[in-house]
Every structure is written in structure tokens, then in C-alpha cells.
Design an enzyme around this catalytic site. Structure first.
Site, PDB file in Angstrom:
ATOM      1  N   HIS A 191       1.653  -6.253   1.980  1.00  0.00           N
ATOM      2  CA  HIS A 191       1.792  -6.293   3.780  1.00  0.00           C
ATOM      3  C   HIS A 191       0.691  -6.190   4.068  1.00  0.00           C
ATOM      4  O   HIS A 191      -0.779  -5.904   3.296  1.00  0.00           O
ATOM      5  CB  HIS A 191       2.826  -5.915   3.507  1.00  0.00           C
TER       6      HIS A 191
ATOM      7  N   GLY B 164       4.522  -5.253  -1.128  1.00  0.00           N
ATOM      8  CA  GLY B 164       5.263  -5.930  -0.820  1.00  0.00           C
ATOM      9  C   GLY B 164       5.448  -7.178  -1.785  1.00  0.00           C
ATOM     10  O   GLY B 164       5.987  -8.778  -1.842  1.00  0.00           O
TER      11      GLY B 164
ATOM     12  N   TYR C 222      10.467   2.773   1.160  1.00  0.00           N
ATOM     13  CA  TYR C 222      11.382   0.964   1.054  1.00  0.00           C
ATOM     14  C   TYR C 222      12.334   0.741   1.575  1.00  0.00           C
ATOM     15  O   TYR C 222      13.391   1.831   1.521  1.00  0.00           O
ATOM     16  CB  TYR C 222      10.453   1.157  -0.165  1.00  0.00           C
TER      17      TYR C 222
HETATM   18  O1  YXS Z   1     -12.995  -3.870   4.677  1.00  0.00           O
HETATM   19  P1  YXS Z   1     -13.109  -5.208   5.595  1.00  0.00           P
HETATM   20  O2  YXS Z   1     -12.262  -5.562   6.473  1.00  0.00           O
HETATM   21  O3  YXS Z   1     -13.380  -6.582   4.393  1.00  0.00           O
HETATM   22  O4  YXS Z   1     -11.596  -5.337   4.443  1.00  0.00           O
HETATM   23  C1  YXS Z   1     -10.728  -5.394   2.958  1.00  0.00           C
HETATM   24  C2  YXS Z   1      -9.204  -4.779   2.962  1.00  0.00           C
HETATM   25  O5  YXS Z   1      -9.470  -3.840   4.353  1.00  0.00           O
HETATM   26  C3  YXS Z   1      -8.519  -5.430   3.825  1.00  0.00           C
HETATM   27  N1  YXS Z   1      -7.696  -5.221   2.657  1.00  0.00           N
HETATM   28  C4  YXS Z   1      -6.213  -5.470   3.050  1.00  0.00           C
HETATM   29  N2  YXS Z   1      -5.832  -5.853   4.620  1.00  0.00           N
HETATM   30  C5  YXS Z   1      -4.682  -5.293   5.394  1.00  0.00           C
HETATM   31  N3  YXS Z   1      -3.076  -5.183   4.181  1.00  0.00           N
HETATM   32  C6  YXS Z   1      -3.926  -5.056   2.959  1.00  0.00           C
HETATM   33  N4  YXS Z   1      -3.058  -4.819   2.187  1.00  0.00           N
HETATM   34  C7  YXS Z   1      -5.016  -5.445   2.853  1.00  0.00           C
HETATM   35  N5  YXS Z   1      -5.434  -4.914   1.474  1.00  0.00           N
HETATM   36  C8  YXS Z   1      -7.086  -5.629   1.029  1.00  0.00           C
HETATM   37  O6  YXS Z   1      -9.647  -6.597   2.635  1.00  0.00           O
HETATM   38  C9  YXS Z   1     -10.736  -6.493   2.439  1.00  0.00           C
HETATM   39  C10 YXS Z   1     -10.897  -6.734   1.118  1.00  0.00           C
HETATM   40  O7  YXS Z   1     -10.200  -5.558   0.494  1.00  0.00           O
HETATM   41  P2  YXS Z   1     -11.427  -4.484   0.174  1.00  0.00           P
HETATM   42  O8  YXS Z   1     -12.440  -4.250  -0.103  1.00  0.00           O
HETATM   43  O9  YXS Z   1     -10.628  -3.471  -0.300  1.00  0.00           O
HETATM   44  O10 YXS Z   1     -11.346  -4.938  -1.353  1.00  0.00           O
HETATM   45  P3  YXS Z   1     -11.537  -4.682  -3.458  1.00  0.00           P
HETATM   46  O11 YXS Z   1     -11.566  -5.890  -4.358  1.00  0.00           O
HETATM   47  O12 YXS Z   1     -11.646  -3.658  -3.160  1.00  0.00           O
HETATM   48  O13 YXS Z   1     -10.037  -3.837  -3.908  1.00  0.00           O
HETATM   49  C11 YXS Z   1      -8.763  -4.758  -4.086  1.00  0.00           C
HETATM   50  C12 YXS Z   1      -7.430  -4.323  -3.253  1.00  0.00           C
HETATM   51  C13 YXS Z   1      -6.112  -4.354  -3.347  1.00  0.00           C
HETATM   52  C14 YXS Z   1      -7.625  -2.465  -5.090  1.00  0.00           C
HETATM   53  C15 YXS Z   1      -7.440  -3.070  -2.252  1.00  0.00           C
HETATM   54  O14 YXS Z   1      -8.206  -3.659  -1.037  1.00  0.00           O
HETATM   55  C16 YXS Z   1      -6.115  -2.301  -2.268  1.00  0.00           C
HETATM   56  O15 YXS Z   1      -6.161  -1.546  -2.194  1.00  0.00           O
HETATM   57  N6  YXS Z   1      -5.364  -3.140  -1.245  1.00  0.00           N
HETATM   58  C17 YXS Z   1      -4.400  -2.042  -0.767  1.00  0.00           C
HETATM   59  C18 YXS Z   1      -2.948  -3.038  -1.897  1.00  0.00           C
HETATM   60  C19 YXS Z   1      -1.653  -2.159  -1.354  1.00  0.00           C
HETATM   61  O16 YXS Z   1      -2.057  -0.296  -1.620  1.00  0.00           O
HETATM   62  N7  YXS Z   1      -1.259  -2.949  -0.671  1.00  0.00           N
HETATM   63  C20 YXS Z   1       0.265  -2.755   0.456  1.00  0.00           C
HETATM   64  C21 YXS Z   1       0.374  -2.997   0.975  1.00  0.00           C
HETATM   65  S1  YXS Z   1       1.659  -2.043   2.262  1.00  0.00           S
HETATM   66  C22 YXS Z   1       2.837  -2.505   1.830  1.00  0.00           C
HETATM   67  O17 YXS Z   1       2.428  -4.173   0.583  1.00  0.00           O
HETATM   68  C23 YXS Z   1       4.359  -2.216   1.325  1.00  0.00           C
HETATM   69  C24 YXS Z   1       4.476  -1.664   3.027  1.00  0.00           C
HETATM   70  S2  YXS Z   1       4.276  -1.099   0.247  1.00  0.00           S
HETATM   71  O18 YXS Z   1       3.516  -0.096   0.135  1.00  0.00           O
HETATM   72  O19 YXS Z   1       5.570  -0.402   1.344  1.00  0.00           O
HETATM   73  O20 YXS Z   1       5.362  -1.640  -0.340  1.00  0.00           O
END
Ligand code: YXS
Length: 264
Positions: free
Chosen positions: A68, A112, A142
Site C-alpha cells: 500500500h 498489501g 488486516y
Molecule cells: O524517502 P523518499 O521520499 O525517497 O521515499 C522512500 C520511501 O519512503 C518510499 N516508500 C514508500 N512510500 C509509500 N508507501 C510505501 N509502502 C513505501 N515504501 C517505500 O519510497 C522511497 C524509497 O524507499 P527507501 O528509501 O526506503 O528504499 P530502500 O531500498 O532503502 O528500502 C526498500 C524497502 C521496501 C525495504 C523500504 O522502502 C520499506 O520498508 N518500505 C515499506 C515496506 C512496507 O512495510 N510495506 C507495507 C506498506 S502498508 C501495506 O501494504 C498494508 C497497509 S499492510 O502493511 O497492512 O499489509
């Protein structure tokens, strides 16, 4: 805000469609706009009478999708995973799509986006792909439909470990549990393997495939629940999405720090 450039590329090759997510700066986070364009890609594939569709990211990505778009999760006290949320609509579109949809996965699949990949009819993944479901890390309760999708493709204790720890599951382990149909060696092999599977499906009798897919969808969703239980579960979820912990989870994500949860 609407992204000006297309976030999805849809290609039709004979009877096989291919939808590629292209939102690299946000790691294919599933914003309303990206989701709308995937749905439009599926409509294009259906109108072209595609008999199989591949959903993928651009070749060589480290993150298939970050899940998401956290910046679009509500902070007004409403259900973050409500029935008519964009991703929920996409998941239903895939389940109702008359022909198979294959997730071709490399890199990390988060939150998601796991639901998205697992809702597809088959998963082909490179051996270094990973799957992590993160609601307990973010403070997001969830929803029942999502849990049902996970339980349809993985054993209960594996699903519980994923949800309660947010630890990534490797594609190799996922293949061992039967979630991943084909393990590809690398990016090029992912394309070869997913295309091979799609082309094989595309020569089957389409009316039969449509009927069987609809039967599978109905059978895997056939979970009766009393109104009392539904209301109890909704109350538990509502307490979580209206809690300080929910606000803390979103704030921690924005501020790039671990969340501190207190159960209130
Ligand atoms: O700092 P900037 O502005 O460049 O932005 C960064 C991150 O903040 C952004 N970004 C996201 N923005 C919105 N929604 C997201 N889910 C998201 N994930 C990342 O993208 C820019 C680059 O990310 P960065 O610097 O962290 O990259 P990285 O290569 O160091 O790390 C990659 C990840 C994927 C390990 C890391 O970005 C991360 O942990 N992202 C969140 C993963 C996550 O927890 N996703 C769940 C989202 S919530 C969801 O899906 C449901 C509600 S639930 O959780 O209930 O299933």
C-alpha cells in the site's frame, strides 16, 4: 496527487497480456493511481481476449512492490482496508478476471503487495524474491478478505508467523509450501518461465478455464461466519485502526524510525 507519467505498461502478444508496474521512485507502492492503471490494463487485456495475463515489475527491480502507498492510508478514523479501497477493488478484479493472472515476481514483495501476488492464480518468482506482510509492524489491522487470501495459499502457522513477525519469507521456502509455482533462476529466466506458463494456459479451452477459475474463487471464499462473529471481529479491528498505535505506526513510517506500540 495524480502522477503525470503512465505508471503501468500493458502489452498484448497474441493471446497473452503483460502488465508491468512502473512506479520506481516509490518502489511500485500501490497508490490509487497505480492500482487504477493496473485495473485498466486488465480491462485492455480482457477486451483483447487475452487468455492469460502476466503481472510484473520492470526487469531487475529490487522491490517488486512496497505494498500500500502508506501516504494514502487514512488518518481520519476510517477503516484503512475498507471494502471499496483501491487495492481491495484490484484484488476482486483479479479474482473475477475470466482468465488466469500470473504474478511474475522478483525482489521484495511487501504488505498489501503480498496480497496482490497471492491473489493471482499462479506465482512465478526468482529464487531471491521475498514476501513480507507487515500490518503488525505498521499498526494496521488486516481485513478478513485478505487473511482468507493468505490462508488459501499457505499453511496456517506459516501465515501466522508472517503476520506476527513481519519477517520476509524467501521464495525458496514459499515454493516449498506450494505458494510459488515455478522458481526462476534470474530476471531473464523469470520472463522465460512466466511466458511459458502463460502460453501453455492460453491454448486451453477458455470457457472451461473461466468456469473452473470462477469455481475455485467461489470455493476458496466459501467461509460462513455468523453476524455476531463478524461484528466482534470488526469491533476488534476498529479498536486497532482508531488507536494511538495506528497513528504511531504511520508517523514512524514517515519519520523512518521503528514504531513504539503501547496497545492503546
Ligand atoms: O524517502 P523518499 O521520499 O525517497 O521515499 C522512500 C520511501 O519512503 C518510499 N516508500 C514508500 N512510500 C509509500 N508507501 C510505501 N509502502 C513505501 N515504501 C517505500 O519510497 C522511497 C524509497 O524507499 P527507501 O528509501 O526506503 O528504499 P530502500 O531500498 O532503502 O528500502 C526498500 C524497502 C521496501 C525495504 C523500504 O522502502 C520499506 O520498508 N518500505 C515499506 C515496506 C512496507 O512495510 N510495506 C507495507 C506498506 S502498508 C501495506 O501494504 C498494508 C497497509 S499492510 O502493511 O497492512 O499489509
Amino acid at each position: 496527487m495524480t502522477d503525470p507519467t503512465p505508471l503501468v505498461a500493458t502489452a498484448i502478444d497474441g493471446t497473452v497480456g503483460c502488465i508491468t508496474m512502473r512506479r520506481p521512485r516509490r518502489l511500485n507502492a500501490l497508490s490509487a493511481e497505480l492500482v487504477a492503471q493496473i485495473i485498466a490494463g486488465l480491462q485492455t487485456a480482457q477486451e483483447a481476449n487475452c487468455r492469460a495475463v502476466i503481472l510484473r515489475a520492470e526487469p531487475g527491480v529490487r522491490t517488486w512492490s512496497a505494498g500500500h502507498d502508506v501516504s494514502e492510508l487514512p488518518s481520519d478514523g476510517s477503516d484503512p482496508l475498507r471494502w471499496n479501497a483501491p487495492l481491495e477493488k484490484l484484488l476482486r478484479t483479479i479474482r473475477d478476471f475470466p482468465q488466469p493472472v500470473i504474478a511474475a515476481v522478483e525482489g521484495g514483495v511487501w504488505g498489501g503487495a503480498c496480497d496482490l501476488a497471492f491473489t493471482c492464480d499462479l506465482v512465478v518468482a526468482t529464487s531471491d524474491a521475498t514476501f513480507a506482510i507487515t500490518p503488525a509492524k505498521l499498526g494496521v489491522p488486516y481485513n478478513l478478505a485478505g487473511l482468507e487470501h493468505f490462508l488459501g495459499v499457505l499453511p496456517l502457522h506459516i501465515v501466522k508467523a508472517m503476520f506476527f513477525t513481519a519477517a520476509p519469507l524467501s521464495a525458496r521456502d514459499a515454493a516449498g509450501y506450494g505458494l510459488v509455482n515455478v522458481l526462476a533462476e534470474d530476471t531473464a529466466d523469470l520472463e522465460t518461465q512466466s511466458t511459458r506458463v502463460a502460453e501453455r494456459m492460453a491454448v486451453m479451452a477458455p470457457l472451461v478455464v473461466t468456469a473452473i477459475k470462477a469455481e475455485f474463487t467461489a470455493l476458496t471464499a466459501a467461509n460462513p461466519m455468523t453476524p455476531d462473529t463478524f461484528e466482534q471481529l470488526t469491533a476488534l479491528r476498529r479498536r486497532a485502526w482508531r488507536s494511538q498505535d495506528y497513528a504511531e505506526g504511520l508517523a514512524a513510517f514517515r519519520e523512518k524510525r521503528p514504531a513504539e506500540f503501547h496497545g492503546r
